[in-house]
Design a protein around this motif. Structure first.
Motif, mmCIF file in Angstrom:
data_model
loop_
_atom_site.group_PDB
_atom_site.id
_atom_site.type_symbol
_atom_site.label_atom_id
_atom_site.label_comp_id
_atom_site.label_asym_id
_atom_site.label_seq_id
_atom_site.Cartn_x
_atom_site.Cartn_y
_atom_site.Cartn_z
ATOM 1 N N SER A 68 0.829 -1.201 0.000
ATOM 2 C CA SER A 68 0.000 0.000 0.000
ATOM 3 C C SER A 68 0.869 1.258 0.000
ATOM 4 C CB SER A 68 -0.912 -0.007 1.233
ATOM 5 O OG SER A 68 -1.772 1.108 1.227
ATOM 6 N N ASP A 120 1.281 4.332 -2.924
ATOM 7 C CA ASP A 120 1.216 5.768 -2.633
ATOM 8 C C ASP A 120 2.459 6.502 -3.131
ATOM 9 O OD1 ASP A 120 -1.231 5.456 -1.429
ATOM 10 O OD2 ASP A 120 -0.423 5.328 0.606
ATOM 11 N N TYR A 144 -7.145 -2.648 -0.242
ATOM 12 C CA TYR A 144 -6.518 -1.421 -0.746
ATOM 13 C C TYR A 144 -7.544 -0.352 -1.122
ATOM 14 C CZ TYR A 144 -2.381 -4.374 -1.129
ATOM 15 O OH TYR A 144 -1.336 -5.212 -0.848
ATOM 16 N N SER A 186 -9.707 2.631 -1.760
ATOM 17 C CA SER A 186 -9.501 4.046 -1.482
ATOM 18 C C SER A 186 -10.019 4.843 -2.661
ATOM 19 C CB SER A 186 -8.007 4.329 -1.261
ATOM 20 O OG SER A 186 -7.739 5.714 -1.287
ATOM 21 N N THR A 187 -10.494 6.052 -2.383
ATOM 22 C CA THR A 187 -11.011 6.899 -3.462
ATOM 23 C C THR A 187 -9.900 7.335 -4.417
ATOM 24 O OG1 THR A 187 -10.763 8.838 -2.032
ATOM 25 C CG2 THR A 187 -12.923 7.773 -2.082
ATOM 26 N N LYS A 188 -8.642 7.294 -3.964
ATOM 27 C CA LYS A 188 -7.531 7.710 -4.824
ATOM 28 C C LYS A 188 -6.991 6.559 -5.662
ATOM 29 C CE LYS A 188 -3.942 7.114 -1.283
ATOM 30 N NZ LYS A 188 -2.874 7.789 -0.515
ATOM 31 N N ASP A 230 -2.826 3.449 -8.308
ATOM 32 C CA ASP A 230 -3.097 4.803 -7.852
ATOM 33 C C ASP A 230 -3.477 5.657 -9.067
ATOM 34 O OD1 ASP A 230 -2.098 6.775 -5.259
ATOM 35 O OD2 ASP A 230 -2.384 7.706 -7.221
#
Length: 301
Positions: A134, A138, A152, A154-156, A275
């Motif tokens: 993770s 990022d 994992y 996530s909005t991103k 990402d």
């Protein structure tokens, strides 16, 4: 030396005429003549023998033409590769997967098929547990993680599902239930076993999900936490407990173990996760390939 002079030189060499070269390049003849004279002055050699009816290359001109043809071919190749790199067709895709799927029969075929279709894109592979993977997403030190989206989410980030595989228990080969047909087994048959679990940093939600399933059945399962995957497999082989896993577990095909699928444990959906802010252009090429691959091999995912 500039491109305009070289263009004029090749046009005259091809047509053997200043006037025809001018027509070919949509310029007047005097402009072509000036460019050739300037080129000859720059090189310090005579490139053409001017005749009344035709223009032919001198020996020096022939050598120059042969050499510059190689240079222009190289230039075009470099230019093409530069555009390909900007579009992502030359580059690298970095994929990280969980150590538990190190020998997965899902990831390897995808990578091999992609490399065959796009040999100019190198695929680098590495393993990390969920917490480290993770962080790498990022930091953009990896482009994709191949694992479960739920760990994992996530909005991103975004994801693409690849396949769904059955979950079950990994047992030592001589476990009393190892020889029982899976369709005759339920969670209740393993209620007295010790469950070897990994920390949330290594495999988030897996432990709590299993405990909740047994709690719903009215049981308080015995749990033993392992510090890493290798230790958990060692403990299974030492008959200290069993592991909840998918059929893609690194040890599922090892004769020292027996993987028993259980419908009550559902399926694991394996995904490629990335990402959204990662600007590696080769990712778009990989995702386009992956979309077609999934449509062909796993249309129901």
């Amino acid at each position: 030396m500039d491109l305009a002079k070289l263009t004029a030189f090749f046009a005259v060499a091809q047509t053997k005429s200043f006037s025809k070269a001018a027509d070919l390049l949509f310029k007047n003849q005097s402009a072509i003549s000036r460019q050739i004279l300037a080129l000859e002055k720059e090189l310090g050699v005579q490139l053409f023998i001017r005749g009344s009816r035709s223009v032919v290359l001198t020996k020096a001109g022939q050598v120059f033409k042969a050499g510059m043809e190689k240079v222009t071919d190289l230039y075009q190749a470099v230019l093409s590769n530069t555009h390909a790199a900007q579009s992502g067709y030359i580059g690298e895709v970095r994929i990280c997967t969980h150590p538990g799927t190190l020998y997965s029969n899902i990831l390897t075929p995808v990578v091999l098929a992609f490399e065959k279709q796009h040999p100019e894109i190198f695929v680098s592979l590495q393993t990390s547990y969920s917490g480290d993977a993770s962080r790498k997403l990022d930091e953009h030190s990896v482009d994709f993680v191949f694992w479960r989206w739920e760990e994992y989410a996530s909005t991103k980030r975004s994801f693409m599902n690849v396949t769904a595989r059955p979950n079950g228990f990994l047992l030592p080969a001589d476990h009393p239930k190892a020889s029982v047909p899976p369709e005759n087994l339920t969670l209740e048959d393993f209620k007295d076993d010790t469950f070897i679990l990994l920390s949330d940093y290594i495999a988030p939600k897996l432990a709590s999900r299993l405990i909740k399933k047994y709690a719903a059945l009215g049981y308080d399962p015995k749990v033993l936490y392992a510090p890493d995957l290798d230790t958990s497999l060692l403990w299974v082989s030492a008959r200290r407990g069993i592991i909840a896993a998918s059929d893609q577990c690194i040890a599922a095909g090892n004769p020292a173990f027996r993987f028993v699928p259980l419908q009550q444990l559902g399926r694991t959906i394996f995904s490629f996760i990335w990402d959204k802010q990662n600007d590696n252009p080769s990712m778009e090429v990989f995702l386009a390939f992956l979309s077609d691959y999934v449509a062909e091999h796993s249309p129901s995912v």
